[in-house]
Design an enzyme around this catalytic site. Structure first.
Site, PDB file in Angstrom:
ATOM      1  N   SER A   1      -1.134  -3.220  11.308  1.00 36.48           N
ATOM      2  CA  SER A   1      -0.538  -4.179  10.381  1.00 36.48           C
ATOM      3  C   SER A   1       0.744  -4.733  11.008  1.00 36.48           C
ATOM      4  O   SER A   1       1.440  -4.026  11.727  1.00 36.48           O
ATOM      5  CB  SER A   1      -0.187  -3.485   9.063  1.00 36.48           C
ATOM      6  OG  SER A   1      -1.283  -2.740   8.603  1.00 36.48           O
TER       7      SER A   1
ATOM      8  N   ARG B   1       0.840  -1.190   0.000  1.00 36.03           N
ATOM      9  CA  ARG B   1       0.000   0.000   0.000  1.00 36.03           C
ATOM     10  C   ARG B   1       0.875   1.239   0.000  1.00 36.03           C
ATOM     11  O   ARG B   1       1.965   1.242   0.584  1.00 36.03           O
ATOM     12  CB  ARG B   1      -0.870   0.031   1.267  1.00 36.03           C
ATOM     13  CG  ARG B   1      -1.993  -0.957   1.269  1.00 36.03           C
ATOM     14  CD  ARG B   1      -2.877  -0.797   2.487  1.00 36.03           C
ATOM     15  NE  ARG B   1      -2.228  -1.208   3.723  1.00 36.03           N
ATOM     16  CZ  ARG B   1      -1.683  -0.406   4.602  1.00 36.03           C
ATOM     17  NH1 ARG B   1      -1.718   0.916   4.430  1.00 36.03           N
ATOM     18  NH2 ARG B   1      -1.119  -0.866   5.692  1.00 36.03           N
TER      19      ARG B   1
ATOM     20  N   LYS C   1      -9.362  -2.098   2.090  1.00 32.75           N
ATOM     21  CA  LYS C   1      -9.105  -0.930   2.935  1.00 32.75           C
ATOM     22  C   LYS C   1      -9.914   0.271   2.439  1.00 32.75           C
ATOM     23  O   LYS C   1     -10.427   1.051   3.239  1.00 32.75           O
ATOM     24  CB  LYS C   1      -7.613  -0.609   2.933  1.00 32.75           C
ATOM     25  CG  LYS C   1      -6.720  -1.785   3.317  1.00 32.75           C
ATOM     26  CD  LYS C   1      -6.997  -2.291   4.702  1.00 32.75           C
ATOM     27  CE  LYS C   1      -5.985  -3.354   5.106  1.00 32.75           C
ATOM     28  NZ  LYS C   1      -6.254  -3.875   6.450  1.00 32.75           N
TER      29      LYS C   1
ATOM     30  N   ASP D   1      -9.351  -9.500   9.534  1.00 29.80           N
ATOM     31  CA  ASP D   1      -8.856  -8.146   9.255  1.00 29.80           C
ATOM     32  C   ASP D   1      -9.895  -7.041   9.480  1.00 29.80           C
ATOM     33  O   ASP D   1      -9.522  -5.958   9.897  1.00 29.80           O
ATOM     34  CB  ASP D   1      -8.358  -8.083   7.800  1.00 29.80           C
ATOM     35  CG  ASP D   1      -7.494  -6.869   7.521  1.00 29.80           C
ATOM     36  OD1 ASP D   1      -6.683  -6.499   8.386  1.00 29.80           O
ATOM     37  OD2 ASP D   1      -7.620  -6.277   6.424  1.00 29.80           O
TER      38      ASP D   1
ATOM     39  N   ARG E   1       2.197 -11.998  -0.303  1.00 28.17           N
ATOM     40  CA  ARG E   1       0.857 -12.269   0.218  1.00 28.17           C
ATOM     41  C   ARG E   1       0.278 -13.570  -0.284  1.00 28.17           C
ATOM     42  O   ARG E   1       0.612 -14.041  -1.374  1.00 28.17           O
ATOM     43  CB  ARG E   1      -0.092 -11.145  -0.221  1.00 28.17           C
ATOM     44  CG  ARG E   1       0.261  -9.774   0.332  1.00 28.17           C
ATOM     45  CD  ARG E   1      -0.133  -9.660   1.774  1.00 28.17           C
ATOM     46  NE  ARG E   1       0.222  -8.374   2.367  1.00 28.17           N
ATOM     47  CZ  ARG E   1      -0.491  -7.775   3.314  1.00 28.17           C
ATOM     48  NH1 ARG E   1      -1.589  -8.332   3.775  1.00 28.17           N
ATOM     49  NH2 ARG E   1      -0.097  -6.642   3.836  1.00 28.17           N
TER      50      ARG E   1
ATOM     51  N   CYS F   1       1.159  -7.048  13.345  1.00 28.70           N
ATOM     52  CA  CYS F   1       1.126  -7.395  14.770  1.00 28.70           C
ATOM     53  C   CYS F   1       0.528  -8.777  14.986  1.00 28.70           C
ATOM     54  O   CYS F   1       0.163  -9.124  16.109  1.00 28.70           O
ATOM     55  CB  CYS F   1       0.329  -6.365  15.552  1.00 28.70           C
ATOM     56  SG  CYS F   1       1.214  -4.823  15.781  1.00 28.70           S
TER      57      CYS F   1
ATOM     58  N   HIS G   1     -10.911  -1.999  11.774  1.00 28.99           N
ATOM     59  CA  HIS G   1      -9.773  -2.823  11.373  1.00 28.99           C
ATOM     60  C   HIS G   1      -9.557  -3.883  12.454  1.00 28.99           C
ATOM     61  O   HIS G   1      -8.635  -3.789  13.258  1.00 28.99           O
ATOM     62  CB  HIS G   1      -8.547  -1.906  11.233  1.00 28.99           C
ATOM     63  CG  HIS G   1      -7.359  -2.552  10.600  1.00 28.99           C
ATOM     64  ND1 HIS G   1      -6.076  -2.089  10.801  1.00 28.99           N
ATOM     65  CD2 HIS G   1      -7.251  -3.588   9.755  1.00 28.99           C
ATOM     66  CE1 HIS G   1      -5.227  -2.840  10.104  1.00 28.99           C
ATOM     67  NE2 HIS G   1      -5.912  -3.753   9.467  1.00 28.99           N
TER      68      HIS G   1
ATOM     69  N   TYR H   1      -1.394  -3.728  -6.787  1.00 31.11           N
ATOM     70  CA  TYR H   1      -1.098  -4.539  -5.596  1.00 31.11           C
ATOM     71  C   TYR H   1      -2.091  -4.339  -4.456  1.00 31.11           C
ATOM     72  O   TYR H   1      -2.415  -3.206  -4.078  1.00 31.11           O
ATOM     73  CB  TYR H   1       0.305  -4.211  -5.075  1.00 31.11           C
ATOM     74  CG  TYR H   1       0.912  -5.346  -4.274  1.00 31.11           C
ATOM     75  CD1 TYR H   1       1.572  -6.372  -4.928  1.00 31.11           C
ATOM     76  CD2 TYR H   1       0.797  -5.409  -2.893  1.00 31.11           C
ATOM     77  CE1 TYR H   1       2.118  -7.437  -4.215  1.00 31.11           C
ATOM     78  CE2 TYR H   1       1.343  -6.467  -2.172  1.00 31.11           C
ATOM     79  CZ  TYR H   1       2.004  -7.478  -2.840  1.00 31.11           C
ATOM     80  OH  TYR H   1       2.535  -8.527  -2.147  1.00 31.11           O
TER      81      TYR H   1
HETATM   82  C1  OXD Z   1      -2.830  -4.330   6.467  1.00 30.05           C
HETATM   83  C2  OXD Z   1      -3.393  -5.493   5.737  1.00 30.05           C
HETATM   84  O1  OXD Z   1      -1.847  -3.747   6.010  1.00 30.05           O
HETATM   85  O2  OXD Z   1      -4.375  -6.053   6.216  1.00 30.05           O
HETATM   86  O3  OXD Z   1      -3.388  -3.984   7.507  1.00 30.05           O
HETATM   87  O4  OXD Z   1      -2.875  -5.836   4.683  1.00 30.05           O
HETATM   88 MN    MN Z   2      -5.180  -5.056   7.905  1.00 31.94          MN
END
Ligand code: OXD
Ligand code: MN
Length: 600
Positions: free
Chosen positions: A265, A72, A223, A290, A382, A267, A243, A214
């Protein structure tokens, strides 16, 4: 060139976009498995992807992105609301008219030589009172088959939309028109990051993205819609778009609890959502990894759905130790992006727990050996894989009524200060803790800030569609609407405390179930706690550490209130709060003062 659905406004929008982007063809996605396979096969046949060894990885494929297009891009993410002050201090703002004019110039003719795909999609089970519909227009077949995994797409969604249903307009292009006879790039995109745009027009519930193929830049359901635009819908309509993972925890007596959890992200959200508990008799099942959309049910409780239908998880580090369920799941029916290809047609990545192959092709398509300086897989490589195939998916994961949430976890990656677990005193204190969450940046998602700590309220910092101060006020208002005993309790957790020598004090992964156990004991009224200035902490004997080796000294530190560190923390919170100006909810300012007094 046009498409004739029953929905006149949809037809008009498709026509308008086709006139601007000038594709060779338009294709309306039906959402069938046959269509999914055809999209993948066409790319593989054109040399744009690899079918993996089907004996080892049945139904699996590998794609490699352009090295410039791997994550991102927050600095190119825009919230173009009418008034700049409504975007707030944490977002990039451009006036919508200017942004549209700039982007239209790039969109003009951007799909020449390509097919324009129209993907109707539902976020959440089709027809659920919590679900919403979007339509993504894209020139990327990679986006089409990933959207098929990540959402519910196709004819059934169009049926649900009817003749005049609302939908979020999501426009995406890789931004690489093809001249007559020009061979396509392996991963078409706009390589210069500063020319990519991920734009949101909140008042119009509209998303425009160009230049990247991507993840969250291109799969606009995730998102862009499910957090940024849905966040605004949620504010206006009185619900929450968060989130957060959603898990189901069942104790040895067979009682089940649903827990949501906000973590930045990198964690371990996916790991937690699919965790294998290490305490005998306890079971974790997955509802989502997520995103959670939560609304009040008729009984006054908050009910959550996972608006997605798949998992888009980070591959490196996924192993039988960190996430046995995900590791098992991605052995089949999974699309991999940016991992390494082994000589026998399998995939490999760092942190897989599998010895490195003597030779592989790395994520950039180059020869790789264990002596190579570069990683074989990109750190933000991913997997895209259907939620339904998760070995521990909860049977009710698609329940249109959602699941009732008993507890909300919040937490970041903090070496110091924040205890292993801290129960908030009440709803507003919980929102206060949510507002001060922070994480040390380690992900490849934010390339220019690795190592720093940033405050990331409810893990929404990169995903806010409006002013962060207004968002926190929305959380407070949600609490004010409900009766306190119906609201989930909020718990601030930290799996990442380190000793002075750098060792992790808490083992994490499946042992996090020990903290979940205490949390449900608290909800049931049996868990032991001490009241401290920062919240209710477990008594030293309240966390079940039978069978694991956490030293008494580490446990002390994990459950301590480090007064000095908290006093420093208060100064830094106050500094951060200043950035919200007069949009800082007064309730949070009060919570900060109360904390200061309790610590004095
Ligand atoms: C993030 C994802 O970056 O879920 O939070 O990919
Ligand atoms: Mn996420």
């Amino acid at each position: 060139m046009s498409i004739n659905t029953k929905h006149a406004a949809l037809n008009a929008w498709i026509k308008e976009i086709a006139e601007m982007c000038e594709p060779d063809d338009i294709y309306l996605c039906d959402g069938t498995q046959e269509e999914y396979q055809r999209m993948i096969d066409t790319m593989v046949d054109a040399g744009l992807g690899t079918k993996l060894n089907q004996d080892k990885k049945p139904g699996c494929y590998l794609f490699r992105s352009d090295p410039s297009d791997v994550a991102r891009v927050e600095k190119r993410t825009f919230i173009a609301c009418e008034k700049e002050e409504d975007a707030g201090p944490t977002n990039n703002w451009i006036a919508p008219d200017k942004l549209k004019a700039d982007m239209k110039a790039i969109y003009k003719g951007c799909m020449k030589g390509r097919t324009m795909y129209v993907i109707p999609f539902s976020m959440g089970p089709i027809g659920s009172f919590i679900s919403k519909i979007g339509v993504e227009i894209t020139d990327s077949p990679y986006v089409v088959f990933n959207m098929k995994i990540m959402t519910r797409i196709g004819t059934a969604v169009l049926e649900q939309l009817g003749t005049d249903g609302d939908f979020v307009r999501c426009l995406h292009s890789v931004g690489k028109p093809l001249a007559e006879g020009e061979k396509d790039a392996k991963w078409p995109c706009i390589p210069n990051v500063d020319e990519k745009y991920i734009s949101h027009f909140p008042e119009e519930r509209m998303i425009w993205s160009i230049g990247s193929g991507y993840g969250g830049n291109a799969l606009l359901s995730k998102k862009c819609f499910a957090l940024r635009i849905a966040g605004i819908q949620a504010r206006d309509e009185g619900w929450l778009a968060e989130h957060m993972l959603i898990l189901k925890l069942t104790n040895p007596e067979g009682q089940s609890y649903y827990v949501a959890g906000a973590f930045p992200s990198a964690c371990g959200k996916t790991n937690l959502a699919m965790m294998k508990p290490t305490i005998p008799g306890w079971k974790v099942e997955t509802v989502g990894d997520d995103i959670a959309w939560m609304r009040f049910g008729d009984d006054g409780r908050l009910y959550a759905i996972n608006p997605e239908a798949g998992f888009f998880g980070v591959v490196p580090g996924t192993s039988m130790t960190s996430n046995p369920n995900a590791f098992t799941q991605i052995q089949a029916d999974t699309v991999y992006t940016n991992v390494a290809l082994t000589d026998d047609g399998d995939v490999w990545w760092e942190g897989s727990g599998i010895p490195a192959p003597a030779h592989a092709i790395d994520w950039k398509g180059n020869d790789w050996t264990p002596d190579s300086k570069e990683p074989a897989a990109h750190p933000n490589a991913r997997f895209t894989t259907p939620a339904a195939l998760c070995p521990v998916i909860a049977p009710e994961w698609e329940d249109p009524n959602g699941v009732p949430i008993s507890a909300i976890l919040i937490g970041g990656r903090r070496k110091t200060t924040i205890p292993l677990v801290n129960e908030s005193l009440d709803w507003n204190h919980g929102i206060f803790l949510g507002s001060i969450m922070g994480s040390e940046i380690t992900t490849a998602d934010i390339t220019d800030k690795v190592g720093q700590v940033r405050r990331d309220p409810f893990a929404m910092l990169p995903f806010m569609g409006y002013h962060m101060g207004d968002y926190l006020k929305h959380w407070i208002d949600i609490g004010a609407k409900a009766s306190a005993d119906k609201l989930p309790k909020i718990y601030f957790v930290n799996w990442f405390r380190k000793g002075e020598d750098g060792h992790f004090m808490w083992p994490g992964f499946g042992d996090n179930s020990r903290v979940l156990k205490w949390i449900v004991e608290r909800i049931a009224g049996t868990g032991k706690a001490v009241s401290t200035p920062i919240g209710n902490l477990p008594t030293p004997d309240a966390i079940d550490i039978s069978g694991i080796s956490v030293s008494a000294d580490d446990l002390d530190h994990l459950l301590e209130v480090d007064k000095e560190a908290w006093i420093a923390e208060i100064a830094s919170i106050r500094e951060n709060y200043k950035s919200y100006g007069d949009r800082l909810p007064k309730e949070l300012d009060e919570e900060l003062s109360k904390l200061e007094k309790r610590l004095a």
